[in-house]
Design an enzyme around this catalytic site. Structure first.
Site, mmCIF file in Angstrom:
data_model
loop_
_atom_site.group_PDB
_atom_site.id
_atom_site.type_symbol
_atom_site.label_atom_id
_atom_site.label_comp_id
_atom_site.label_asym_id
_atom_site.label_seq_id
_atom_site.Cartn_x
_atom_site.Cartn_y
_atom_site.Cartn_z
ATOM 1 N N ARG A 234 36.961 -38.531 21.091
ATOM 2 C CA ARG A 234 36.404 -38.621 22.444
ATOM 3 C C ARG A 234 37.168 -37.714 23.398
ATOM 4 O O ARG A 234 38.150 -37.091 23.034
ATOM 5 C CB ARG A 234 36.469 -40.068 22.956
ATOM 6 C CG ARG A 234 35.758 -41.057 22.057
ATOM 7 C CD ARG A 234 35.511 -42.380 22.758
ATOM 8 N NE ARG A 234 34.689 -42.197 23.937
ATOM 9 C CZ ARG A 234 33.354 -42.142 23.916
ATOM 10 N NH1 ARG A 234 32.713 -42.259 22.784
ATOM 11 N NH2 ARG A 234 32.687 -41.975 25.023
ATOM 12 N N LYS B 286 19.771 -33.896 26.973
ATOM 13 C CA LYS B 286 19.907 -34.874 25.885
ATOM 14 C C LYS B 286 20.610 -36.157 26.320
ATOM 15 O O LYS B 286 20.540 -37.156 25.621
ATOM 16 C CB LYS B 286 20.567 -34.241 24.662
ATOM 17 C CG LYS B 286 22.053 -34.086 24.660
ATOM 18 C CD LYS B 286 22.488 -33.872 23.208
ATOM 19 C CE LYS B 286 23.915 -33.440 23.091
ATOM 20 N NZ LYS B 286 24.363 -33.519 21.696
ATOM 21 N N ASP B 287 21.267 -36.116 27.502
ATOM 22 C CA ASP B 287 21.904 -37.328 28.013
ATOM 23 C C ASP B 287 21.004 -38.109 28.959
ATOM 24 O O ASP B 287 21.390 -39.165 29.462
ATOM 25 C CB ASP B 287 23.219 -36.971 28.722
ATOM 26 C CG ASP B 287 24.251 -36.441 27.748
ATOM 27 O OD1 ASP B 287 24.290 -36.927 26.603
ATOM 28 O OD2 ASP B 287 25.016 -35.524 28.125
ATOM 29 N N ARG C 117 39.368 -32.529 22.939
ATOM 30 C CA ARG C 117 38.924 -32.618 21.538
ATOM 31 C C ARG C 117 39.481 -31.472 20.711
ATOM 32 O O ARG C 117 39.927 -31.670 19.580
ATOM 33 C CB ARG C 117 37.395 -32.583 21.460
ATOM 34 C CG ARG C 117 36.761 -33.844 21.972
ATOM 35 C CD ARG C 117 35.271 -33.820 21.737
ATOM 36 N NE ARG C 117 34.639 -34.876 22.503
ATOM 37 C CZ ARG C 117 33.484 -35.444 22.195
ATOM 38 N NH1 ARG C 117 32.811 -35.042 21.147
ATOM 39 N NH2 ARG C 117 32.988 -36.398 22.928
ATOM 40 N N ARG D 15 24.863 -37.005 13.783
ATOM 41 C CA ARG D 15 25.596 -36.000 13.003
ATOM 42 C C ARG D 15 26.209 -36.622 11.749
ATOM 43 O O ARG D 15 26.104 -36.064 10.650
ATOM 44 C CB ARG D 15 26.685 -35.360 13.886
ATOM 45 C CG ARG D 15 26.074 -34.493 14.980
ATOM 46 C CD ARG D 15 27.069 -33.983 16.008
ATOM 47 N NE ARG D 15 26.423 -33.076 16.946
ATOM 48 C CZ ARG D 15 26.796 -32.889 18.212
ATOM 49 N NH1 ARG D 15 27.828 -33.552 18.705
ATOM 50 N NH2 ARG D 15 26.146 -32.044 18.984
ATOM 51 N N CYS E 240 20.401 -42.957 22.999
ATOM 52 C CA CYS E 240 21.177 -41.735 22.767
ATOM 53 C C CYS E 240 22.048 -41.847 21.519
ATOM 54 O O CYS E 240 22.622 -40.870 21.067
ATOM 55 C CB CYS E 240 22.011 -41.369 23.987
ATOM 56 S SG CYS E 240 23.335 -42.516 24.318
HETATM 57 C C1 DPM Z 1 24.515 -37.233 23.126
HETATM 58 C C2 DPM Z 1 25.200 -37.109 21.901
HETATM 59 C C3 DPM Z 1 26.392 -36.386 22.153
HETATM 60 C C4 DPM Z 1 26.384 -36.078 23.546
HETATM 61 C C5 DPM Z 1 24.734 -37.679 20.589
HETATM 62 C C6 DPM Z 1 24.193 -36.646 19.614
HETATM 63 C C7 DPM Z 1 27.443 -36.015 21.149
HETATM 64 C C8 DPM Z 1 28.599 -36.971 21.099
HETATM 65 C C9 DPM Z 1 29.649 -36.590 20.073
HETATM 66 C C10 DPM Z 1 23.228 -37.903 23.395
HETATM 67 N N1 DPM Z 1 25.274 -36.642 24.115
HETATM 68 O O1 DPM Z 1 24.144 -35.431 19.876
HETATM 69 O O2 DPM Z 1 23.778 -37.064 18.514
HETATM 70 O O3 DPM Z 1 29.418 -35.795 19.155
HETATM 71 O O4 DPM Z 1 30.757 -37.114 20.162
HETATM 72 C C11 DPM Z 1 26.879 -34.017 24.935
HETATM 73 C C12 DPM Z 1 27.233 -32.672 24.592
HETATM 74 C C13 DPM Z 1 26.431 -31.848 25.382
HETATM 75 C C14 DPM Z 1 25.650 -32.674 26.198
HETATM 76 C C15 DPM Z 1 28.281 -32.238 23.628
HETATM 77 C C16 DPM Z 1 27.864 -32.076 22.186
HETATM 78 C C17 DPM Z 1 26.407 -30.336 25.426
HETATM 79 C C18 DPM Z 1 25.159 -29.728 24.825
HETATM 80 C C19 DPM Z 1 23.916 -29.877 25.676
HETATM 81 C C20 DPM Z 1 27.408 -35.315 24.344
HETATM 82 N N2 DPM Z 1 25.973 -33.977 25.915
HETATM 83 O O5 DPM Z 1 26.770 -32.480 21.769
HETATM 84 O O6 DPM Z 1 28.677 -31.495 21.433
HETATM 85 O O7 DPM Z 1 23.974 -29.680 26.905
HETATM 86 O O8 DPM Z 1 22.858 -30.172 25.107
#
Ligand code: DPM
Length: 335
Positions: A159, A90-91, A165, A142, A254
């Site tokens: 953050r 997702k990143d 967190r 979210r 993103c």
């Molecule tokens: C992206 C988002 C977030 C991450 C935006 C979204 C969450 C940021 C936040 C694109 N990347 O989801 O709408 O809530 O502050 C991220 C996480 C993971 C990968 C952590 C999370 C783990 C889950 C995975 C941050 N990137 O989403 O809680 O590997 O898919």
């Protein structure tokens, strides 16, 4: 040459990753899988801080650059200091730079979002949190979805890595009643017991690619691509191809309020996509099903088709407004 023939020769493979705790756990897992399949190969891990990691504490919304969490790793791929890079899918932007390929999408963890309650107020759910409770999340996806269902909740940025967190969440002086986090990240870090509630689809649709790992390689590096293909999980790849095609067609980065859910059953692939306005007032969603093909064409077509319906149903206007607005949420993420 078939993959199993390769295992008789020996080769060294260098794996690139970000330095975060979650990235390292994921990369160790990839190394373990590859070592099992290619016992004669040796693998080493190169950890890199990306721009996104270095500037975590400054006002990220002042920096409009894309790919903050992937660029340095891609430069290392180009100059061949690494052969493959492990990402949370997702990143990883839906359009890769010239010369890069998505070599594998690995089997997905639970892709849904979770409510994580502060130890100050145990036993609640998203439905029973009192009005005015502060939810810690930096995700516009979210926030916008929750605002729609629970207009009396408040949201504040949070953050840092997962431990930071959670410490902020549980702190007596802290403002947060709960956080929203990906189930997948919590599970991979051994913190599944902190999940208070998995959010149902009608409350929160997850991010595109959430819960899956993506392996990026050089497009012309056929040897590494062959090795990496052993990591591919076809059903996850089909689902994520549809999700990413939808996002690409909507031109979503993103930090946009776009959510999805996909399922596979009886060789049919279903994609539900949604776009919601930042205030939660406009909610556009659409579901479509296709018969899967062995290649990824049907999945790709499904994503585009859902994107089309969303756009004409009002998503285009929502996303245009967000892009045009000067205080648009531009926070890049990564964990
Ligand atoms: C992206 C988002 C977030 C991450 C935006 C979204 C969450 C940021 C936040 C694109 N990347 O989801 O709408 O809530 O502050 C991220 C996480 C993971 C990968 C952590 C999370 C783990 C889950 C995975 C941050 N990137 O989403 O809680 O590997 O898919």
């Amino acid at each position: 040459m078939a993959i199993k023939d390769d295992s008789t020769v020996s080769r060294h493979v260098t794996i690139g990753t970000r330095k975060s705790q979650l990235a390292l756990v994921q990369t160790d897992y990839v190394k373990e899988c590859l070592t099992k399949t290619f016992p004669n190969f040796t693998f080493s891990i190169v950890k890199m801080a990306t721009t996104g990691d270095k500037i975590l504490d400054v006002a990220l919304n002042k920096i409009g650059e894309k790919s903050l969490f992937t660029k340095e790793l891609e430069i290392a791929l180009v100059d061949k200091s690494v052969d493959l890079v492990v990402h949370s899918l997702k990143d990883l932007p839906t359009t890769l730079p010239e010369g890069m390929a998505l070599g594998a999408v690995m089997e997905r963890e639970d892709p849904r979002d979770a409510l994580v309650l502060s130890t100050k107020n145990p036993g609640l759910t998203i439905e029973t949190l009192p009005a005015g409770s502060v939810i810690g999340t930096s995700s516009v996806r979210r926030i916008s979805q929750l605002r729609r269902k629970f207009p009396d909740l408040k949201f504040a940025d949070v953050r840092g890595n997962l431990n930071t967190r959670l410490a902020k969440l549980d702190s007596e002086e802290g403002p947060y009643s709960a956080l929203i986090l990906a189930v997948a990240g919590l599970k991979r870090l051994g913190m599944a017991e902190r999940i208070s509630q998995i959010l149902p689809n009608d409350v929160s649709l997850h991010a595109v690619g959430q819960g899956a790992l993506g392996i990026e390689c050089r497009e012309d590096d056929k040897d590494t691509l062959k090795i990496v293909s052993s990591l591919n999980h076809l059903p996850t790849r089909q689902r994520c191809t549809a999700e990413r095609a939808m996002m690409r067609a909507l031109e979503g980065g993103c930090s946009v309020p776009i959510g999805v859910t996909t399922t596979i059953s009886d060789n049919k692939l279903t994609l539900e996509g949604m776009v919601v306005s930042l205030d939660g007032q406009k909610y556009i969603h659409h579901t479509e099903v296709v018969d899967m093909t062995e290649d990824l064409e049907a999945a790709e077509g499904l994503g585009k088709s859902v994107a089309d319906k969303l756009s004409s149903g009002g998503a285009d206007a929502i996303l245009k407004k967000i892009k045009a607005s000067s205080d648009a949420p531009k926070l890049p993420f990564g964990n």
